[in-house]
Enzyme design. Structure first.
Site, short mmCIF file in Angstrom:
data_model
loop_
_atom_site.label_atom_id
_atom_site.label_comp_id
_atom_site.label_asym_id
_atom_site.label_seq_id
_atom_site.Cartn_x
_atom_site.Cartn_y
_atom_site.Cartn_z
N HIS A 111 -8.40 -4.63 0.00
CA HIS A 111 -7.20 -3.92 0.11
C HIS A 111 -6.50 -4.55 1.41
CE1 HIS A 111 -4.24 -0.66 -0.33
NE2 HIS A 111 -4.51 -0.55 1.19
N ASP A 122 -10.20 -4.15 -4.53
CA ASP A 122 -9.59 -3.44 -3.64
C ASP A 122 -10.45 -2.13 -3.69
OD1 ASP A 122 -7.74 -1.26 -2.29
OD2 ASP A 122 -6.29 -2.65 -2.97
N SER A 143 0.69 -1.15 0.11
CA SER A 143 -0.25 0.10 -0.02
C SER A 143 0.86 1.25 0.05
CB SER A 143 -0.94 0.00 1.08
OG SER A 143 -1.74 1.23 1.25
#
Length: 295
Positions: free
Chosen positions: A272, A243, A178
Site C-alpha cells: 500500500h 496491497d 488511498s
C-alpha cells in the site's frame, strides 16, 4: 474470527458489528475506519506584506530532503470550505513550462508538510506543477475529518486552484492516493478535467472492512464504486498487487467501471505504501502525461 481478533483497522469483530449496526451511520464508519491525522509537521505564518499569503515553515517531522532554494517553489494560503472550515492549501511550482497541474489529494496519516519533498521530486520528474490541500482536521486545516468535509474540502481546493491561478479544467489532473481517491472520484464525477489518476483506490468503506460485500448499503461510506461510472475524463488506475490495506481487487474493479480508463499500472509485489519505489511508477506517469494526454 476469535472474539478479540483485530481487523486491519484495529477493531474487533464485535466493535465492527457495533460500528455498522448500532446504528449504521456513514460519518461514524468514516471516522472509525479512515481518518488518522498525524502530528502537525508544518506551520503557516502570515506574510506581513499580504493578507492572503503565508510562509510555509517545515517542522522536523516534515523530513525535508532538499535545500532552502526549493522552498521558493511553495506558495501557501488558506481557503474556506462551504462547511465553514479553513483549508490549508499549497501550490508547488515545479516547472516553468508545465502544461498540467496536479490537484493532489494525499493519503491517510500524512499532512502537507510531510508531502513536500515528494511533491518537489514528483513534479520535477513528470514536469507538472502540484496543488494540494489538507483535509479538515489535518495539518493546519480546521474542523474535524468526516466524509462530508472531505467532499467540501476538495471543492474548496478546486475553486481556489481555478480562481486564484486561472487554470482551466483541461489542464488539471486530479490525483488521489488511498483515502484521497474518495474526494478525487467525487469531484471527477461532477467535472470533466484533463485526466484522473487513482492510486490505490477503494470501492467503498464496507468493501474494505468486509471484502465479501457485493452491494452498496445505504449506510456505507466512501461509495466510489457507484461514482466512477460518471467520470468522463481519462482515468489511470495504479495499484500494488500485494496491497495489505486496500486489496488489489478494489483497483481492478474501479478500473473496470471507468468509462474512459487507460491502460492501468498493476505493480507486481508492491504493497500500500511503496508503489512509488518501483521504477514503473514514474515510467507510467510520464507516458500517460507526456505522451497519451498530448496525443
Amino acid at each position: 474470527m476469535p472474539p478479540e481478533a483485530k481487523t486491519m483497522n484495529g477493531l474487533s469483530f464485535s466493535e465492527l458489528c457495533c460500528l455498522f449496526c448500532c446504528p449504521p451511520c456513514p460519518g461514524r464508519i468514516a471516522s472509525k475506519l479512515a481518518f488518522l491525522p498525524p502530528e502537525v509537521s508544518y506551520e503557516l505564518k502570515a506574510d506581513e506584506a499580504s493578507a492572503t499569503k503565508y510562509a510555509l515553515v517545515l517542522l522536523e517531522k516534515a523530513d525535508w530532503q532538499y535545500t532552502d532554494r526549493e522552498k521558493d517553489f511553495f506558495e501557501a494560503f488558506f481557503t474556506r470550505s462551504t462547511r465553514g472550515n479553513r483549508i490549508a492549501c499549497l501550490f508547488v511550482r515545479c516547472s516553468t513550462n508545465a502544461r498540467f497541474t496536479l490537484l493532489f489529494s494525499h493519503g491517510n496519516a500524512v499532512d502537507l508538510g510531510q508531502m513536500t519533498s515528494f511533491f518537489v521530486s514528483l513534479g520535477k520528474q513528470i514536469n507538472c506543477n502540484i496543488f494540494s490541500y489538507d483535509y479538515s482536521g489535518y495539518g493546519m486545516s480546521t474542523g474535524k475529518p468526516s466524509e462530508k468535509n472531505l467532499y467540501a474540502d476538495i471543492d474548496a481546493a478546486w475553486h481556489a486552484l481555478r480562481t486564484r491561478y486561472g487554470i482551466s479544467p483541461e489542464n488539471i489532473i486530479l490525483y488521489g492516493q488511498s483515502i484521497g481517491t474518495v474526494p478525487t472520484v467525487d469531484l471527477a464525477s461532477r467535472y470533466e478535467v484533463g485526466a484522473v489518476i487513482l492510486h490505490s483506490p477503494l470501492m467503498s468503506g464496507m468493501r474494505v472492512a468486509f471484502p465479501a460485500t457485493k452491494r452498496t448499503w445505504f449506510f456505507d461510506a466512501f461509495p466510489s464504486i457507484d461514482k466512477v461510472p460518471k467520470v468522463t475524463s481519462p482515468v489511470l488506475v495504479i495499484h500494488g498487487t500485494e496491497d495489505e490495506v486496500i486489496d488489489f481487487s478494489h483497483g481492478v474493479t474501479i478500473y473496470e467501471k471507468c468509462p474512459r480508463a487507460v491502460e492501468p499500472l498493476w505493480v507486481e509485489g508492491a504493497g500500500h505504501n511503496d508503489v512509488e519505489m518501483y521504477s514503473q511508477y514514474l515510467e507510467r506517469l510520464k507516458q500517460f502525461i507526456s505522451v497519451e494526454l498530448l496525443n
